[in-house]
Design a protein around this motif. Sequence first.
Motif, PDB file in Angstrom:
ATOM      1  N   ALA A 123     -31.848  35.865  35.029  1.00 57.81           N
ATOM      2  CA  ALA A 123     -31.118  36.033  33.635  1.00 57.81           C
ATOM      3  C   ALA A 123     -29.663  35.651  33.595  1.00 57.81           C
ATOM      4  O   ALA A 123     -29.137  35.226  32.704  1.00 57.81           O
ATOM      5  N   MET A 124     -29.063  36.394  34.564  1.00 56.61           N
ATOM      6  CA  MET A 124     -27.587  36.276  34.562  1.00 56.61           C
ATOM      7  C   MET A 124     -26.981  34.993  34.566  1.00 56.61           C
ATOM      8  O   MET A 124     -26.016  34.634  33.673  1.00 56.61           O
TER       9      MET A 124
ATOM     10  N   LEU B 201     -28.373  32.078  33.488  1.00 59.96           N
ATOM     11  CA  LEU B 201     -28.718  31.562  32.354  1.00 59.96           C
ATOM     12  C   LEU B 201     -27.983  32.155  31.177  1.00 59.96           C
ATOM     13  O   LEU B 201     -27.412  31.281  30.121  1.00 59.96           O
ATOM     14  N   ALA B 202     -27.499  33.314  31.219  1.00 60.35           N
ATOM     15  CA  ALA B 202     -26.895  33.947  30.258  1.00 60.35           C
ATOM     16  C   ALA B 202     -25.342  33.562  30.111  1.00 60.35           C
ATOM     17  O   ALA B 202     -24.818  33.210  29.038  1.00 60.35           O
ATOM     18  N   LEU B 203     -24.769  33.167  31.404  1.00 59.88           N
ATOM     19  CA  LEU B 203     -23.455  32.756  31.495  1.00 59.88           C
ATOM     20  C   LEU B 203     -23.472  31.339  31.162  1.00 59.88           C
ATOM     21  O   LEU B 203     -22.305  30.915  30.505  1.00 59.88           O
TER      22      LEU B 203
ATOM     23  N   ALA C 177     -25.110  29.774  28.909  1.00 60.20           N
ATOM     24  CA  ALA C 177     -25.605  29.680  27.424  1.00 60.20           C
ATOM     25  C   ALA C 177     -24.398  30.200  26.599  1.00 60.20           C
ATOM     26  O   ALA C 177     -23.726  29.620  25.958  1.00 60.20           O
ATOM     27  N   LEU C 178     -23.633  31.504  27.202  1.00 62.21           N
ATOM     28  CA  LEU C 178     -22.547  31.804  26.398  1.00 62.21           C
ATOM     29  C   LEU C 178     -21.101  31.056  26.628  1.00 62.21           C
ATOM     30  O   LEU C 178     -20.488  30.516  25.724  1.00 62.21           O
ATOM     31  N   THR C 179     -21.097  30.303  27.904  1.00 62.36           N
ATOM     32  CA  THR C 179     -19.857  29.152  28.114  1.00 62.36           C
ATOM     33  C   THR C 179     -20.225  27.910  27.277  1.00 62.36           C
ATOM     34  O   THR C 179     -19.392  27.294  26.769  1.00 62.36           O
ATOM     35  N   SER C 180     -21.577  27.471  27.343  1.00 60.01           N
ATOM     36  CA  SER C 180     -21.677  26.351  26.561  1.00 60.01           C
ATOM     37  C   SER C 180     -21.696  26.601  24.853  1.00 60.01           C
ATOM     38  O   SER C 180     -20.906  25.789  24.257  1.00 60.01           O
TER      39      SER C 180
ATOM     40  N   ILE D 290     -32.919  39.955  36.921  1.00 56.67           N
ATOM     41  CA  ILE D 290     -31.324  39.839  36.551  1.00 56.67           C
ATOM     42  C   ILE D 290     -30.471  38.867  37.433  1.00 56.67           C
ATOM     43  O   ILE D 290     -29.768  38.052  36.640  1.00 56.67           O
TER      44      ILE D 290
END
Length: 83
Positions: A36-37, A39-41, A43-46, A33
């Motif tokens: 990954a968290m 990286l996910a933030l 990716a979603l923001t980008s 977590i």
Amino acid sequence: MAAKSQRQSTELADLGEGLDRSDFWLFAPLIAIVVAMPLALVALTSAGLWFAAHHSDLSVARPRADTFASRFVEPPKPEVFVR
């Protein structure tokens, strides 16, 4: 003060006493977590910023916003009224 710090160190030692190398797998979800968290933030923001930059056409005038009254369209009035 020294008694308090010694008591805290023994309490911490007691907490970690039952853990050995075979128990490190328990921390795998936490580590996953933590990795990954962010990286996910990112990716979603980008993706959101890219979508906003490439799919918003600001040169075209937007249609007027619908109002509550626009839902009730009046029927056309006849040209000749019958008395």
